[in-house]
Design an enzyme around this catalytic site. Structure first.
Site, PDB file in Angstrom:
ATOM      1  N   ARG A  66       0.800  -1.224   0.000  1.00 48.11           N
ATOM      2  CA  ARG A  66       0.000   0.000   0.000  1.00 48.11           C
ATOM      3  C   ARG A  66       0.831   1.272   0.000  1.00 48.11           C
ATOM      4  O   ARG A  66       0.723   2.092  -0.892  1.00 48.11           O
ATOM      5  CB  ARG A  66      -0.941   0.027   1.220  1.00 48.11           C
ATOM      6  CG  ARG A  66      -1.997  -1.052   1.214  1.00 48.11           C
ATOM      7  CD  ARG A  66      -2.979  -0.812   2.352  1.00 48.11           C
ATOM      8  NE  ARG A  66      -3.912  -1.925   2.517  1.00 48.11           N
ATOM      9  CZ  ARG A  66      -4.882  -1.956   3.427  1.00 48.11           C
ATOM     10  NH1 ARG A  66      -5.037  -0.937   4.254  1.00 48.11           N
ATOM     11  NH2 ARG A  66      -5.693  -2.987   3.527  1.00 48.11           N
ATOM     12  N   HIS A 125      -7.090  -5.306  -7.898  1.00 48.49           N
ATOM     13  CA  HIS A 125      -6.948  -4.596  -6.618  1.00 48.49           C
ATOM     14  C   HIS A 125      -8.216  -4.747  -5.779  1.00 48.49           C
ATOM     15  O   HIS A 125      -9.126  -3.913  -5.848  1.00 48.49           O
ATOM     16  CB  HIS A 125      -6.675  -3.106  -6.884  1.00 48.49           C
ATOM     17  CG  HIS A 125      -6.101  -2.367  -5.711  1.00 48.49           C
ATOM     18  ND1 HIS A 125      -4.830  -2.594  -5.231  1.00 48.49           N
ATOM     19  CD2 HIS A 125      -6.628  -1.398  -4.928  1.00 48.49           C
ATOM     20  CE1 HIS A 125      -4.592  -1.794  -4.215  1.00 48.49           C
ATOM     21  NE2 HIS A 125      -5.672  -1.049  -3.996  1.00 48.49           N
ATOM     22  N   TYR A 178     -18.742  10.846 -13.388  1.00 54.16           N
ATOM     23  CA  TYR A 178     -18.784  12.054 -14.203  1.00 54.16           C
ATOM     24  C   TYR A 178     -17.478  12.301 -14.971  1.00 54.16           C
ATOM     25  O   TYR A 178     -17.478  13.030 -15.950  1.00 54.16           O
ATOM     26  CB  TYR A 178     -19.067  13.280 -13.327  1.00 54.16           C
ATOM     27  CG  TYR A 178     -20.394  13.219 -12.619  1.00 54.16           C
ATOM     28  CD1 TYR A 178     -21.578  13.118 -13.331  1.00 54.16           C
ATOM     29  CD2 TYR A 178     -20.460  13.266 -11.229  1.00 54.16           C
ATOM     30  CE1 TYR A 178     -22.801  13.067 -12.680  1.00 54.16           C
ATOM     31  CE2 TYR A 178     -21.676  13.214 -10.569  1.00 54.16           C
ATOM     32  CZ  TYR A 178     -22.850  13.106 -11.300  1.00 54.16           C
ATOM     33  OH  TYR A 178     -24.060  13.056 -10.657  1.00 54.16           O
TER      34      TYR A 178
END
Length: 780
Positions: free
Chosen positions: A37, A83, A127
């Protein structure tokens, strides 16, 4: 996990103790956080989520020339295939990769609202749209050329690259920021041309010195520009150790207006600083709010408000399409010095700030470690050489396979009629062809699948030309794999080509400068500092006040009144030997009872303020302790900008500081008079006088020297610096009757000895003896 948890101190044969289980589980979590990570890899500079986003977009065909697709679709592919974490984590990572104010070389081309430097968040993933940038080709162009290992994904249904074949040190180009368990990383971004040239220099000379490397790559190059004002020595040390802090400043210019007016315009901000943050800081300075737990603004807030309002009239944000950053500061008047406005804003806001460097990353051995600049570049070079070697070996295999096929076809074209006959008459043409012409199974298979159009006479010429090119390529690849020097030359040539393709000019100016600081301008006026016995302080304008007019709280009284100036300091001495300084200009007026000295300072636990005085910086100060040690200094030596003060007087266990004594430091003929509480700890004092020059001057403090020899239980009661007019001695005689007499300069001379001696008894008939300068003794 099937391990049984046993609530026992010892491990058993079929279980673990709870402590051992928790330790292993936390360690697994920590390692997972570090590797999967938070920390980037030195090889390709990417964290796992970033690597997976780039590879998923590559697999989707979202190259720089492709039509962008919805970000939600990209995130869905990343989560579904590679992932298995939250969608917000993947989308946030992709957003950052698209922000040109976060990454020096953005890897994702975002269409839509991807946030702003003022902290505005990106629009929802449904969007926005995205595709890869040209810079992403530096990571992905060689992904299908056998350069890196592919490993199974989380469920084994697909494969993903363990690393990306980075053609340049991306770990330095875009930097990284992350927090893992027990470690963190903060790698700044750098200029592509400088990093690439540094890598080339290190390939040519692996023993290149750190100083030579810093000449090529002098420091960070932030996306938003700005100016680095740290010295080259500080920068070199940060990259040598892998950890440090650099000072960064905004870039600005002065715009001249009509009728002699002008304004300050900031057009580049330090890395990580937004226009909104600067505006909020200016608002807090010019219109401060009372802090929690306080009844009024603190002296620091009032001083900061005065500083900013004395030089600035207004500020506005004119940032927009034409200028990413444009902060306009209007001076209070055009007569204000331009440098004064600039320094005030730099010192009081984030227009000048510090950026930390912490070069922690995963090495090629997958271990997290803090690395130096040389180590980072050398490890990337090793990775790049290995990548090019694998790419060349992979290509050599392809070339040799193609040569093998073409040689079979060439043989067929020379015996085309026989080949056709064998195919027509044989039940098993492949073995027959292999036996008739000595072909391999691979060649025979290719001949059987060949199209008739490829049997034309023109095809023979094409095959011959292609074979010639393949033989040349094979020779080149074999030479590349057989010579380390040739391999390095090839890598250098590729890096130089990438410099021409992707290189750009440096944005961040590196120019050393002093840290901005603003001294509060204070009008020099006479003032009297009033200190009470309980430690309350206040100031009254002017000198020559009658002390009998001073009022105090019930039970309190005057401890001292000091006639100084507003530019002087109030000094305090604590029981642990720390000293504190407070600007006289910041003291409250004498209209009220004042405030405690302790409200201006931060005392250490268990300590308390014992003595306080106000004096000019050049005033002499004699410090002494009950155990007979002492030193001289000047009041300016006590000055400190820290509320926590500074350690000055070194005390032995059980020792207590006596009240500081002020004297004229220019008078070397002054006399120190020491008074003890009597031999054996009684109340009949002994006195010793000697020149003040015998007391050691310690401007940085310390324990000092022995002022007077004392018996085992004896203590030093008082020290005083005698004036030309002598001293006044007070005490009590028979029937506790107060006594007082003048000690002439001749009598003082009679008691003069050598520093450190025990002295003489002053008057065996008097008790509670005290010494006073004439005019300071208590009223009868």
């Amino acid at each position: 996990m099937d391990t049984e948890i046993i609530l026992d101190e010892e491990e058993s044969t079929d279980g673990l103790t709870l402590a051992r289980y928790a330790e292993r589980a936390y360690l697994d979590y920590a390692i997972s956080t570090i590797r999967s990570r938070a920390l980037p890899d030195v090889s390709d500079g990417q964290k796992p989520v970033q690597r997976r986003i780039l590879f998923a977009m590559h697999e989707m065909g979202l190259g720089p020339a492709a039509k962008p697709v919805k970000s939600a679709r990209v995130v869905g592919d990343v989560l579904g295939k590679y992932h298995p974490h939250g969608d917000s984590a993947a989308y946030d990572a992709m957003v950052r990769m698209a922000q040109d104010f976060s990454l020096r070389y953005p890897l994702v081309d975002g269409q839509g609202n991807f946030g702003s430097r003022d902290g505005d968040g990106a629009a929802a993933m449904r969007y926005t749209e995205a595709r890869l940038t040209q810079y992403a080709r530096l990571l992905l162009d060689e992904i299908d050329q056998g350069t890196v290992e592919f490993v199974p994904n989380y469920d084994g249904s697909a494969t993903e690259p363990e690393l990306l074949p980075a053609r340049l040190p991306m770990i330095l180009l875009n930097g990284a920021s992350g927090i893992a368990v027990a470690m963190a990383t903060e790698i700044p971004s750098h200029n592509l041309v400088e990093v690439a040239q540094a890598a080339i220099a290190l390939i040519r000379d692996p023993k290149l010195s750190h100083e030579a490397l810093m000449q090529i790559m002098p420091g960070p190059d932030f996306p938003g520009g700005g100016q680095i004002i740290s010295s080259s020595a500080d920068l070199a040390e940060a990259y040598r150790s892998g950890r440090g802090s650099i000072r960064v400043r905004a870039r600005y210019h002065i715009e001249e207006l009509a009728r002699g007016q002008w304004q300050l315009v900031v057009d580049e901000l330090p890395h990580g600083v937004s226009s909104q943050k600067v505006l909020e800081e200016v608002e807090e300075l010019s219109n401060p709010k009372v802090r929690s737990g306080k009844k009024a603004l603190t002296p620091e807030q009032l001083q900061a408000k005065s500083q900013i309002l004395n030089v600035m009239d207004a500020v506005r944000d004119e940032s927009g399409r034409e200028a990413a950053v444009r902060l306009v500061f209007e001076p209070k008047t055009s007569r204000i010095e331009q440098a004064l406005l600039v320094n005030t804003l730099l010192a009081c806001t984030s227009l000048e700030t510090s950026v930390s460097i912490n070069l922690v990353m995963l090495g090629q051995d997958k271990r997290p470690r803090q690395k130096t600049l040389t180590e980072i570049l050398q490890e990337w070079i090793d990775f790049r050489l290995h990548t090019v070697r694998r790419r060349s070996a992979h290509r050599l295999g392809k070339v040799e396979d193609r040569i093998h096929i073409l040689e079979g076809r060439q043989l067929v074209l020379l015996n085309i009629d026989e080949v056709i006959r064998i195919i027509r008459e044989s039940d098993e043409p492949k073995p027959a062809l292999m036996q008739a012409f000595g072909l391999t199974e691979r060649q025979a298979e290719d001949i059987l699948e060949i199209r008739l159009r490829q049997l034309a006479r023109l095809e023979a010429i094409r095959i011959e030309q292609e074979l010639k090119e393949l033989f040349d390529e094979r020779k080149k690849l074999q030479g590349l794999l057989g010579s380390e020097a040739t391999l390095k030359k090839a890598v250098i040539k590729e890096i130089e080509a990438d410099i021409k393709t992707y290189g750009d000019d440096r944005r961040t100016l590196i120019e050393a400068a002093e840290k901005a600081a603003v001294e509060a301008r204070q009008v020099e006026e006479p003032v009297t500092v009033i200190i009470s016995a309980k430690g309350w302080v206040r100031s009254r304008q002017g000198h020559g006040h009658d002390a009998r007019q001073f009022n105090f709280k019930t039970g309190d009284e005057l401890a001292g009144a000091y006639e100084v100036k507003t530019t002087d300091q109030l000094h305090a001495l604590a029981s642990n030997g720390r000293v504190y300084s407070i600007p006289v200009a910041g003291l409250p007026s004498a209209r009220g009872d004042g405030v405690p000295v302790t409200s201006f300072v931060e005392l250490e636990a268990g300590s308390q303020i014992l003595h306080a005085f106000a004096a000019p910086a050049d005033a002499g100060v004699l410090l002494a302790t009950e155990k007979g040690f002492g030193l001289t200094c000047v009041a300016g030596d006590w000055q400190s900008r820290m509320k926590a003060g500074k350690h000055f007087l070194t005390l032995e266990e059980g020792d207590v500081p006596l009240p500081p004594v002020l004297f004229d430091a220019s008078r070397t003929d002054a006399t120190v008079v020491c008074l003890s509480d009597g031999q054996g700890g009684g109340d009949k004092g002994r006195v010793l006088a000697y020149p003040v020059s015998e007391v050691k001057t310690l401007h940085k403090g310390g324990r000092g020297v022995t002022l007077m020899g004392l018996e085992k239980k004896e203590k030093l009661r008082q020290v005083i610096v005698a004036a030309d007019t002598g001293l006044v001695v007070t005490g009590t005689g028979r029937m506790a009757k107060p006594q007082s007499r003048t000690m002439s300069t001749r009598e003082i001379a009679a008691n003069t000895g050598t520093r450190g001696r025990k002295g003489k008894q002053l008057d065996p008939r008097w008790k509670d003896v005290r010494l006073w300068l004439p005019g300071t003794e208590p009223a009868a």
